[in-house]
Enzyme design. Structure first.
Site: not given
Lengths: 314, 314
Positions: B29-31, B256
């Site tokens: 994950f980015d967020v 993501r």
């Protein structure tokens, strides 16, 4: 929702101009319960013949009862309203949802000795009727409740501070309140969570005024219904708690009573579900001939207008 | 109600103490979208390790978003609240239901030129966020609306008096208002009847305070829902309108992104229905291990507490 009354699938009898039918119909009943707006008057305008029709009924020994969901007025206030419209009446002939609520609390609910107080959301009509039945209450029009919520109120309510949450309150009664506020709702919620019985004078969501609609008594209960996940016992039409209260007062034979109204879905339903001997629709209000003749809830008989009853004696 | 997301019948992975699993999870994950109370803190008490966990995420280039249904506070107010709890944050990381509502009105609704004004039931947080998006509004904290209804108001409203009913109002936005009154409800009802769009910042019926519950934003909408027979578009969790607004601002790849929360039925549902790549439950709030493992709405993974994420780098 209750099943439609078996009688509601009958074809209602049209009595306008049918003198023999009218006489026969009147002879069947000792008591006539009247919805008011749309039957006796509309807005501020009394229908021609209303006064004479009520006189005819009284002269023939019929008990006349004016049934109204208006909770802001006491019976005395409502009598003045009738008088203003030119309709003679006595306080004893008037049955309002505020009076219905008071009767229900004082004569039907069996409250424990230390839980007899009522917390009121509503106006002076409710207070007057509670006083008439010697029911102790707090809230209502008391200016102490007409204020903004303060930061310390949350802590006091959470702690059960008895100067804000009276431990003798056993009933919350919610009617139309033109001074509804956050504090009143918070207190009502906490009283019910602490075990108080949740009552509403009536649950009409809107109130007619000036030809349009405004928030009604049901709109005062709506936040509490959402927060509590619980409906109140409603004491106005079409709740049968109101019919029980009317019977409790007038001690009539239901088979000899007739409900007169302009709305199939509330007035006529109220009479049918109350197992009254008859229901009489009039076409001077909300419901149409089609509603009465082929709708899901049908009266025993119907008239173009209430004063068509006068033909019974012509 | 929406069908449970297919993923919700999976068995969630328990990641506490599983260093390899934690690393793998974070890499996906980015967020990270955070529910706050019950995840980062409880009441006025910040959980140990919250600050360090957020630092770890930021250090690894993750976007952190604090998602709150609290409509009375602006993002700037909410940042102060976080600061008071010892949690560093920027206004840009905060997404409140008042901001969500403003974004929705300014960027998603296509209002006609002459219907751009918003009639607000709510406090200053909503007003600040509307101003930040250059949305014109009336109502809110304006003292002119904090008064009793007067007899002439009925006639003025019925007649559509433009000094009471602004013809440019095209949206009614209802949030938590500690100064709710009869006049505000009457005006909101008439605006919607005249064609305004009915929005709510959120529809939580209750608001936690001092360890108990008080009327929430949903309780302000409840009378209008009853009167209108119509639900508002709600801009708070778990409404997907809020997810759309978050995506509209942060422009992230949903696959993501991960929603972190303590409540299966709202937070986890919000992430699942938003088709996010992941959902992470924590056991420091409302839902139990059983809720997460065998309930109808299940996260992709869960932890005893948020700070268990720190083990990924130990």
């Amino acid at each position: 929702m209750a099943q439609p009354h078996p009688a509601s699938t009958n074809t209602p009898r049209y009595l306008t101009g049918d003198q023999a039918g009218l006489r026969e119909f009147l002879d069947k009943f000792d008591v006539f319960l009247f919805d008011c707006d749309g039957v006796l008057w509309s807005g501020d305008h009394c229908f021609p013949g209303t006064v004479e029709t009520l006189e005819l009924l009284r002269k023939n020994g019929k008990q006349v009862v004016f049934v109204t969901n208006n909770s802001t007025k006491s019976r005395a206030d409502y009598r003045k309203k009738l008088e203003g419209l030119g309709i003679p009446s006595s306080v004893e002939e008037i049955f309002s949802s505020s009076y219905s609520s008071s009767i229900y609390i004082s004569r039907i609910l069996q409250l424990p000795e230390n839980k007899r107080k009522v917390y009121v959301i509503g106006e002076s009509g409710i207070e007057q009727e509670l006083r008439s039945e010697n029911v102790p209450f707090i809230g209502g029009t008391d200016p102490a409740y007409r204020r903004d919520v303060q930061p310390e109120d949350y802590k006091r309510i959470a702690a059960g501070d008895t100067s804000l949450l009276d431990p003798e309150v056993g009933v919350v009664l919610v009617g139309l309140d033109f001074h509804l506020n956050y504090l009143k709702l918070a207190l009502a919620y906490h009283y019910v969570k602490r075990g108080a019985i949740f009552l509403a004078t009536n649950i009409d969501s809107t109130l007619p005024n000036s030809g349009t609609l405004f928030p009604g008594a049901g709109s005062m209960s709506a936040p509490l219904i959402m927060m509590l996940g619980q409906d109140p016992v409603a004491l106005g039409k079409p709740s049968q708690a109101m019919m029980d209260a009317i019977e409790g007062k007038f001690k009539f034979d239901r088979s000899r009573a007739c409900m007169v109204g302009d709305r199939a879905n509330t007035d006529i339903r109220f009479g049918l579900e109350g197992n009254l001997g008859g229901t009489l629709g009039v076409l001077t209000g909300v419901s149409s001939k089609e509603d009465f003749v082929s709708g899901p809830v049908r009266p025993l008989a119907y008239l173009d207008k209430l004063s068509d009853l006068l033909a019974a004696e012509q």
